[in-house]
Design an enzyme around this catalytic site. Sequence first.
Site, PDB file in Angstrom:
ATOM      1  N   GLU A1162     -77.520 -13.778  -6.303  1.00 28.37           N
ATOM      2  CA  GLU A1162     -77.505 -15.224  -6.086  1.00 28.37           C
ATOM      3  C   GLU A1162     -78.904 -15.811  -6.237  1.00 28.37           C
ATOM      4  O   GLU A1162     -79.896 -15.223  -5.806  1.00 28.37           O
ATOM      5  CB  GLU A1162     -76.944 -15.546  -4.691  1.00 28.37           C
ATOM      6  CG  GLU A1162     -75.524 -15.036  -4.497  1.00 28.37           C
ATOM      7  CD  GLU A1162     -74.862 -15.614  -3.272  1.00 28.37           C
ATOM      8  OE1 GLU A1162     -75.460 -16.519  -2.641  1.00 28.37           O
ATOM      9  OE2 GLU A1162     -73.743 -15.178  -2.939  1.00 28.37           O
ATOM     10  N   GLU A1175     -80.294 -13.612  -2.629  1.00 28.16           N
ATOM     11  CA  GLU A1175     -79.785 -12.393  -2.029  1.00 28.16           C
ATOM     12  C   GLU A1175     -78.871 -11.694  -3.016  1.00 28.16           C
ATOM     13  O   GLU A1175     -78.517 -12.244  -4.069  1.00 28.16           O
ATOM     14  CB  GLU A1175     -78.992 -12.700  -0.750  1.00 28.16           C
ATOM     15  CG  GLU A1175     -77.769 -13.557  -0.988  1.00 28.16           C
ATOM     16  CD  GLU A1175     -77.033 -13.920   0.293  1.00 28.16           C
ATOM     17  OE1 GLU A1175     -77.440 -13.406   1.344  1.00 28.16           O
ATOM     18  OE2 GLU A1175     -76.075 -14.696   0.221  1.00 28.16           O
ATOM     19  N   ASN A1177     -75.091  -9.806  -2.987  1.00 26.73           N
ATOM     20  CA  ASN A1177     -73.870  -9.506  -2.252  1.00 26.73           C
ATOM     21  C   ASN A1177     -73.291  -8.220  -2.815  1.00 26.73           C
ATOM     22  O   ASN A1177     -72.785  -8.196  -3.940  1.00 26.73           O
ATOM     23  CB  ASN A1177     -72.858 -10.646  -2.387  1.00 26.73           C
ATOM     24  CG  ASN A1177     -73.275 -11.846  -1.571  1.00 26.73           C
ATOM     25  OD1 ASN A1177     -73.409 -11.759  -0.355  1.00 26.73           O
ATOM     26  ND2 ASN A1177     -73.510 -12.968  -2.234  1.00 26.73           N
ATOM     27  N   GLU A1183     -64.970 -15.834  -5.014  1.00 23.69           N
ATOM     28  CA  GLU A1183     -64.890 -16.601  -6.254  1.00 23.69           C
ATOM     29  C   GLU A1183     -64.912 -15.735  -7.497  1.00 23.69           C
ATOM     30  O   GLU A1183     -65.122 -16.236  -8.618  1.00 23.69           O
ATOM     31  CB  GLU A1183     -66.026 -17.624  -6.301  1.00 23.69           C
ATOM     32  CG  GLU A1183     -67.429 -17.042  -6.201  1.00 23.69           C
ATOM     33  CD  GLU A1183     -67.920 -16.867  -4.783  1.00 23.69           C
ATOM     34  OE1 GLU A1183     -69.135 -16.771  -4.586  1.00 23.69           O
ATOM     35  OE2 GLU A1183     -67.069 -16.824  -3.862  1.00 23.69           O
ATOM     36  N   ARG A1228     -60.847 -23.485  -2.678  1.00 22.71           N
ATOM     37  CA  ARG A1228     -60.414 -22.740  -1.499  1.00 22.71           C
ATOM     38  C   ARG A1228     -59.617 -23.701  -0.613  1.00 22.71           C
ATOM     39  O   ARG A1228     -60.202 -24.542   0.071  1.00 22.71           O
ATOM     40  CB  ARG A1228     -61.605 -22.187  -0.738  1.00 22.71           C
ATOM     41  CG  ARG A1228     -62.535 -21.347  -1.592  1.00 22.71           C
ATOM     42  CD  ARG A1228     -63.613 -20.705  -0.744  1.00 22.71           C
ATOM     43  NE  ARG A1228     -64.631 -20.064  -1.574  1.00 22.71           N
ATOM     44  CZ  ARG A1228     -65.508 -19.175  -1.125  1.00 22.71           C
ATOM     45  NH1 ARG A1228     -65.478 -18.824   0.151  1.00 22.71           N
ATOM     46  NH2 ARG A1228     -66.400 -18.639  -1.918  1.00 22.71           N
ATOM     47  N   ASP A1423     -31.693 -65.692  20.607  1.00 22.90           N
ATOM     48  CA  ASP A1423     -31.268 -65.964  21.971  1.00 22.90           C
ATOM     49  C   ASP A1423     -29.906 -65.368  22.273  1.00 22.90           C
ATOM     50  O   ASP A1423     -29.663 -64.938  23.405  1.00 22.90           O
ATOM     51  CB  ASP A1423     -31.248 -67.478  22.203  1.00 22.90           C
ATOM     52  CG  ASP A1423     -31.408 -67.812  23.684  1.00 22.90           C
ATOM     53  OD1 ASP A1423     -31.307 -68.998  24.038  1.00 22.90           O
ATOM     54  OD2 ASP A1423     -31.654 -66.880  24.487  1.00 22.90           O
ATOM     55  N   ASP A1529     -42.650 -75.296  28.477  1.00 25.35           N
ATOM     56  CA  ASP A1529     -43.352 -74.722  29.616  1.00 25.35           C
ATOM     57  C   ASP A1529     -42.346 -74.527  30.725  1.00 25.35           C
ATOM     58  O   ASP A1529     -41.490 -75.396  30.965  1.00 25.35           O
ATOM     59  CB  ASP A1529     -44.498 -75.629  30.093  1.00 25.35           C
ATOM     60  CG  ASP A1529     -45.223 -75.021  31.291  1.00 25.35           C
ATOM     61  OD1 ASP A1529     -44.955 -75.461  32.425  1.00 25.35           O
ATOM     62  OD2 ASP A1529     -46.014 -74.090  31.091  1.00 25.35           O
ATOM     63  N   LYS A1592     -33.923 -78.401  26.474  1.00 32.78           N
ATOM     64  CA  LYS A1592     -33.659 -76.978  26.698  1.00 32.78           C
ATOM     65  C   LYS A1592     -32.906 -76.816  28.024  1.00 32.78           C
ATOM     66  O   LYS A1592     -33.500 -76.776  29.100  1.00 32.78           O
ATOM     67  CB  LYS A1592     -34.975 -76.198  26.712  1.00 32.78           C
ATOM     68  CG  LYS A1592     -34.837 -74.704  26.834  1.00 32.78           C
ATOM     69  CD  LYS A1592     -36.203 -74.036  26.666  1.00 32.78           C
ATOM     70  CE  LYS A1592     -36.147 -72.542  26.951  1.00 32.78           C
ATOM     71  NZ  LYS A1592     -35.227 -71.819  26.087  1.00 32.78           N
ATOM     72  N   HIS A1622     -30.219 -77.720  23.277  1.00 25.23           N
ATOM     73  CA  HIS A1622     -30.012 -76.264  23.453  1.00 25.23           C
ATOM     74  C   HIS A1622     -29.381 -76.048  24.818  1.00 25.23           C
ATOM     75  O   HIS A1622     -29.848 -76.569  25.834  1.00 25.23           O
ATOM     76  CB  HIS A1622     -31.354 -75.529  23.388  1.00 25.23           C
ATOM     77  CG  HIS A1622     -31.279 -74.093  23.848  1.00 25.23           C
ATOM     78  ND1 HIS A1622     -31.015 -73.058  22.997  1.00 25.23           N
ATOM     79  CD2 HIS A1622     -31.441 -73.531  25.078  1.00 25.23           C
ATOM     80  CE1 HIS A1622     -31.016 -71.916  23.669  1.00 25.23           C
ATOM     81  NE2 HIS A1622     -31.273 -72.185  24.939  1.00 25.23           N
ATOM     82  N   HIS A1624     -26.627 -73.115  27.271  1.00 25.04           N
ATOM     83  CA  HIS A1624     -25.918 -71.838  27.392  1.00 25.04           C
ATOM     84  C   HIS A1624     -24.506 -72.131  27.899  1.00 25.04           C
ATOM     85  O   HIS A1624     -24.283 -73.074  28.668  1.00 25.04           O
ATOM     86  CB  HIS A1624     -26.641 -70.909  28.359  1.00 25.04           C
ATOM     87  CG  HIS A1624     -27.932 -70.383  27.815  1.00 25.04           C
ATOM     88  ND1 HIS A1624     -28.099 -69.101  27.368  1.00 25.04           N
ATOM     89  CD2 HIS A1624     -29.128 -70.992  27.626  1.00 25.04           C
ATOM     90  CE1 HIS A1624     -29.332 -68.932  26.930  1.00 25.04           C
ATOM     91  NE2 HIS A1624     -29.983 -70.071  27.082  1.00 25.04           N
ATOM     92  N   THR A1759     -37.847 -68.694  31.872  1.00 26.07           N
ATOM     93  CA  THR A1759     -38.854 -67.631  31.839  1.00 26.07           C
ATOM     94  C   THR A1759     -40.251 -68.220  31.609  1.00 26.07           C
ATOM     95  O   THR A1759     -40.425 -68.997  30.676  1.00 26.07           O
ATOM     96  CB  THR A1759     -38.540 -66.621  30.711  1.00 26.07           C
ATOM     97  OG1 THR A1759     -37.199 -66.168  30.851  1.00 26.07           O
ATOM     98  CG2 THR A1759     -39.492 -65.441  30.762  1.00 26.07           C
TER      99      THR A1759
END
Length: 2031
Positions: A1162, A1175, A1177, A1183, A1228, A1423, A1529, A1592, A1622, A1624, A1759
């Site tokens: 290397e 070095e 090896n 590889e 790899r 609703d 509100d 409402k 509106h 119910h 609510t």
Amino acid sequence: MPPPTTQTQPSVQQLASRENSLFKKVVRFYEQKQYRKGLAAAREILKKSPNHGETLAMRGLILNSMGKKEEALESIRSDPNENTTKQSKRTKKHYSVKNLTILRDLSLLQIQMRDLEGYKETRHQLFNLKPGQRQSWIGFAMSYHLLKDYDMAQSVLEEFRKTQLDRPAPTPDKLYDNEHSEFLLYQNLVLREAGQYDEALRHIQVHEKDIFNKLAIAEIKSDLYVRLNSHDRAEITLRDLIERNPENKKYYYMLEKCSNLTNTDEKSKLYENLIEKYPKADAPKQICLQFLIGEPFTKSMGSYLQKGFQKGVPSLFQSMKYLYSSTEKVQIIDKLLNTYLSNLTKYGTFDVSSDTDEVEPASTNLWLQYYLAQHYDYLNQPDKAFEFIDQAIRDTPTLVELYMFKAKIFKHVGAVQMAASLMDEAQSLDTADRFVNCKCTKYFLRANQISTALETAGKFTRENSSPGDYLREMQCMWFELETARAYRRLKKYGEALKKCHEIDRHFQEFVEDQFDFHSYCLRKMVLCAYVDMLNLEDHMKGHRFFRQAAQIAVEIYIRLYDHPLSEHDDNKDENLANMSASEVKKLKSKQRKQQLREQQEKQKQIDADRKKKEFQRNRNKEDAEEEKVKEDEFVSEKLERSEKPLEEAMRFLQPLEDFSSNFLETHYLGFEVYYRRKKYLLMLRCLKRMKKLDSNNAKFHSCLMKFLKSMENEPITDDRLRTIIDDELKSFDIKQGDSVKKIEDLNAEFLKKNINSLTHRAEAAKVMLLSNPTNNCKAIEFLTTLDPNFTDQNLKTCSSIYESLQSGDYGTIENSVIEKYRNECHKLWPQADLFQTNPTPPSYTSCDSHTNENSCLILSKKSKCIGLTIYSKRPFAFVRHLHHVNDYCPLRILNTIQITIRVFRACTENNIRTVAIYSAEDEGQLHRIKADESFKIGKGLAPIAAYLNIPEIIKVALKNDVDAIHPGYGFLSENGDFAKACEEAGIIFVGPSPDVIYRMGNKLNARQSALDANVPIIPGTTEAVEDLNAVREFVKEHGYPVMLKAARGGGGRGMRVATKESELEEAFQRASSEAKAAVGDGRLFVERLVSQARHIEVQVIGDHYGNVAHLYERDCSVQRRHQKVIEVAPATNLDPKIRERMTADAVRLAKLVGYQNAGTVEFLLDDQGRHYFIEVNCRLQVEHTCSEEITGIDIVQSQIKIAEGARLADLGLEQDQIKIMGAAVQCRMTTEDPGNNFTPDVGRIDVFRSAEGFGIRIDSASAYTDAVISPFYDSLLVKVIAHARNHQEACAKMVRALQEFRIRGVKTNIPFLLNVLQHKQFLEGSITTSFLDENPVLFKFIPAQNRAQKLLSYLSEIMVNGPLTPLGTDIKPMDIKPELPHVKKREIPNGWRQVLLKEGPHGFAKAVRRHPQALLMDTTMRDAHQSLLATRVRTRDLKKSAPFVAKNFSQFFSLENWGGATFDVALRFLHECPWERLSELRELIPNIPFQMLLRGANAVGYSNYPDNVIDAFCQMAVDHGMDIFRVFDSLNYLPNMKVGIDAVGKANGVISAAVCYTGDVADGTRTKYNLDYYINFVDELVKMGIHILSIKDMAGLLKPRATKMLIDAIRQKHPDLPIHLHTHDTAGTGVANYLAAFEAGADIVDVAVDSMSGMTSQPTMGGVVAALQNTKHDTGLNMDKVNEYSAFWEQTRLLYAPFECTTTMKSGNADVYKNEIPGGQYTNLQFQAFSLGLGSQFENVKKSYIEANQLLGDIIKVTPSSKVVGDLAQFMVQNNLTAKDVRERAEELSFPSSVVEFMQGQLGQPHGGFPEPLRTQMLKGKKKIEGRPGADAIPLDFDKIEKKLQEKFGEDIIRKCDVMSYVMFPKVLEEYIDFKKQYGPVDLYPTRVFFVGPRMNEMMDIEIEHGKVLHIVVMAIGELMPATGEREVFFQVNGQLRSMKVKDKAALKDHKVHPKVDKNKKNQIGAPMPGQVLDIKTKVGDTIKKGDTIIVLSAMKMETVVKSAVDGKVKEIHVQIGQQVQGDDLVVELE
């Protein structure tokens, strides 16, 4: 500290005219903060009037302001004329009467100096000047308090308290005023100190509610009750305190006192009850053991001990030690212990008479032995103690506590060296434990091994700093104290004194540090703590650390006075005679180096000082004298050669006398000093104090005799003095008549009285010598006589006598006498170091040689356990190669299975049988199966250690006739020992010879070979380095950066880069550790780092005949953490000349060393074209495949054939025949998570689909479906090699191949590889080793969607653990698929939305008003299902009906499909994004306007938001497709509505403002909400610019007549305003109301499709359409289409059966007119009533609802206000309360939080106001909000929130709409994102499957995107796996079998599971990856900083350090060393 004493004189110095002017300037400069000028002016004055008090005072104030506090105090003290108070008074009077700054600063100096009178005067003036400041009051009161004028202090405090009565009331955010609370506690403290206990009790009771510290209140009360004898109340309070903290013994003792217990039986009963109540508390049990005796004690003690042994409590003996003062109890304990030991040994149980057959675990016996060792050690029976501790160690050799205690026993028997060695061994077992480290350090110091102690302590000190300096800086006084003792024993008196002075300096610093707190504490009102601090500081030097250091210093100074050092004394060398020649040489070398370093440091300091002084002179010459650099005052040589040692001794003696007068040693030392100074009266004072403390003390006797002898030798001539002394001596009982007895007689009397005390005999012997020096022999004989009858004949006493004999305290004594005494002592204490025949002389270096010897030993041991390979059978055999691991940290290395199989394939092709070895962990791996034979090895060894046993590998090979072993790559492949072992066993090693490996496998040897071969190398070390100092020496010569590399290779492991000094130590430790793990050798090679270089390696191959060829080069520059990731062959853009030079060098080097077989040389190639050898090896490399592809040569087969004896020519490997053919790239592929810093991932591969095709080669081993990736080995999964004509084509093939891979179950690095392969720089081939570092873009990844895997995970969870969305009932969804006709987009006609888009909001409103027919809004999509199906309808089902609605109902005014509760329910329960719902519906319905419900200032949330949030929300809603906003509100509070109205207007939306209806306008008796109220309210709305008015009627309270009246009145007043109604249909009158509304002039009404209408929903769409047909209001809607639409929803509704309201509500109910419950709430309340078991009481709930509404003032109910009424109603029913009860008990009831918040005003202001006094009673003092809540809220920073979310979840996940969702519902949004990450797009599942999962074998088609469908079938659910608590769910996906493992939560209740980290809690730290805990760097109680390493993990041989992300204190550590953890397992928890 006590007040300073100052001298005063009556004269006052007056200033001359010039100086007087200068003084005025001084004051002015001080006021203007021109301190330097003020200092200069003061200096001018002092030149002529150096003692002028005012100037000195001002100079002190100026210096203090400049931060020079010490000089300031000296300046104040330096005035000889008058005290500080008089100076300051006159200064203030004449020059700055109103200068607050001077007064304030002066007060700080006065309190610092404890000039309390002056402080009072100054605080008084400050109070007069600033009576409105709190500090003025408190400081004034404090000044009287400190003077103990409690009445005045209390008077001032009380007056101040009265001024605080109008302070702000508490708020929910701030319930307590902490500062006022502290003030009240301080006021109470003053009362208690004044003894006014009744008043203090009254005070605490009155102000209890305002005091935050409830514990302090309780403790104060209990104390006062006891003092006032109010025992009953005290008992109640104390029992509450015990409940709070049952471990506080003080509470129990006070409780005893209050309970008036008269005998032991009563006490026993009390404690029996307490123990029963608090069974886990130790305190009552321990107290009980104190007073019990006899059989009760035996029983209680036995029970306590047994539990301690069973639990394994290391501190059990320490908690019992207090009982050992009773001989009777010791005997009982001893008997119990021996009985337990016998029974456990014989029968395995404590009690043989017990009926149980259970046997105690082995750990119980261990802890019993541990206790017995401590028991007998305490009883001074060391032999028995050793016996038990040794047995415990034999049983459990890894328990740290055992070694620590054995060291303690050795210490007690005097073997301090052995004790230190054992403590070091204990420390090696747990290197991360700071406590053990400290103990080890202390023991080394006690053994005089100072350098070793420093080295040991250095493991926990700051990097890059000397441990000694760091510990001194940290004021680590225990260390300094022990060091001082060690130096004193070594006779290094200067060093010992230096440590004592440093401790003294620490205490001075403590006193000085209080200065900053004087103003801080008054400002922050921490007054009680401040008083405590002042008291502490006043007695600081009474601390034992100072006392002990002072005693050492005084003793040394006395010795130096008696035996002063001469100029020729050199204590450092006094032990040379006892050393060997080598030790002397080493010591002197170290001393020379130390002297050189000291000289260099001193020169550096001199140079720095000189430069600093020059700089200061140049800056301002006048300040030169102020900037003098102080020299180090603690120089050891100067200290030990002090000219006046007794004066120095007085510096320490004075504080001892002031603060440690209750210690006899203080007065003994005082006497010795005064004796030498001939201070008779002071000597007499010391004697009197000693007599008072202990009249029979031996030292007192000897001192008295010395006093008498001195008077005898030197008679006192001063008659007055003589008279005083005579009078005082009368009290000493030493006279006979008028004369003093003879000293001999007094000594004889003393001896007779204490004849059996060795200590007294020793002092008597001194007196003998004193009275008659000729009695030497007699005295010494008397002294050295030993007798077992002596009461104190112990090691400590005899050691003291022996040391005194040696030091000459008894005069000159023959050596034979001393030796005889030593022998006698040695017989008594044979292990004591002091009495050994040849004791090791203490020295600085003895410990160093010891350490080095151990290091060598460890190294030699480890070198024996290096082992690895792979081998096979005739004629060759190959086995998988193994890797080495050391005891500490296995490192990441290449996967071994892949190369093993690669070798097997080559063998098979050559008809060679193969043999494999495998560990227990590898039983399921392919290499075992693919081998012809395989054998298991490593029984009982760790996973990797199994493969490291060379003898076992060779044994298996021989036993199975193996002929050859192929080492693969890594591990022992480059180990000459292994190759040699093969050779000696007659086995062929397929690789180089051992000699070549020894030479080339070692990087240092390889470098030398390169030099011999004339190959260029990088500068590096010439030999392996083992310690950091050697590395630093290299750096000193060559500089940074450097590369640290494993000296014996490591395949990329053992490599670290250090670019600067701060990185070096960590890099060294990691590299060394990795090198040990990789190759078994931790030594390193250091070389200069060549940056911007390419990593080029040349593949070489040689035969046994001297022939070497190369296969060209490979470019391995793409590296991460020095691990190669992608390799290229040949190297791109490489100059042919360079290639030729590099290959030639490689071949030449290989030939030089006689290289055989395959290897790699290397090089680094720099940017100048120069190459450097790195070095060799000596093995095959990962590889190698690249070289095979471009040359066509099978390297592995060539290796085998060469090993058989073939020549290169036989294999066609002559150099001229080897050609480059194209280009190759290898990747790899690893199981690492690139998105998590590449942490290794482990687990099972659920899916594996590999790539293939032309030019692609796959080398794999563990890559297949169901393969298990373990944490024990490497992370390499697959090697992919692409081969093509050139580099670019090879990259293209590689990219295609990687994209084909499908791997699920574990993370891979494929995204990273793709980034690299597609990068322009890589494609061009111009890369270096810094390529990855220079391109951070490579680490940015597009995360894989992994949708199929996540969807299967969701199904698996449901199938095993049930629904993930909570179901309302047990009814299951129907198996049905509702359908509507398909609609094409072009079939959708225009509608009202096109009008809106064209005309805008105002034009749209006009068009609506002009429209002659009735208009309808459909609420089905919001609703209606909110009222009937708990808002659970999914977007999927809404979208199914959307095209049909768009086509057939284009006449709709609008669709209500968003807002309100649907927003958070979508996120929370349906796991859908509400913004996506809105956008998708808009795309499908482009023609009908959408309408949403907007809660005014609350948007869709339930909190008050800043106004900019509402603005941004509305704009975002419009951007996503919303058109009309019904703004309301809940209280009809206009300010709240205006926020929403304005926001909608800004967003250009249609403002449909709603008036919420309640009451009955047709009922004249109901006047609160009459017609006028509503008309006036509408008028206000119109003024706000609304487009449409909405009425409402949320409870359905309108009746036809009221409807007509209301709408007609509005229409008359506002003829152009569209009106939208509106309601119910709870009462069933909805259609009738709508008909009346249209008749009265309404334009729009709300309806729901028939199958979703009625009851609490809206009136029926079909009914309204039919009723209006053929009238002027005809809607024009097709009834057939209405019916078809209704049929779809009738079927769809069956899918939501679990949420059906009809489960509990079977019909509408007209009682709504009475109870006024809104429609949606009616359903919910009824459902909740049934859920709570109140179903039968629902009628009561409705009645209570009426009462609750009236209690709250008859409010509007929608609510969230309706919830307030509902909560109160249910509260009343549950607690059986009437309205009357509520009113009468309001102050004591704890109301629901919603009710309290309403009463505070959190929802706004109700019409008519709040009901009083009920509101005040309910709030109980809480803050009332007047006006709009949230009006003052600070605007939110959306960008900041977005950034925060992106940091947490990722930039690719967080969108703008997510930010808005987070603002509305933070936690819900975070949970939604986490859910999506885990389970993917679950909205793709059909509704039934989503809620309850599929049926077994049911086929599902899930379209994940257009044209991509997953065909999923659930096949089976596996049995429970007990080991993991999991079940496996099997699927068939697109025809392939898949499975998922899921934790069975029901089974896990009994299954211990490691806790996971909560990522929302910053104090929790989790494992970033799966792996093994290698090291723990902290312990419980440690304070750590952000970035500190706390845990070291290892997975797949890669170390990862886990660092803390925050500062904190360790609360708990959840792991231990060696434990396997999974990713996100909780490892450490901070407080």
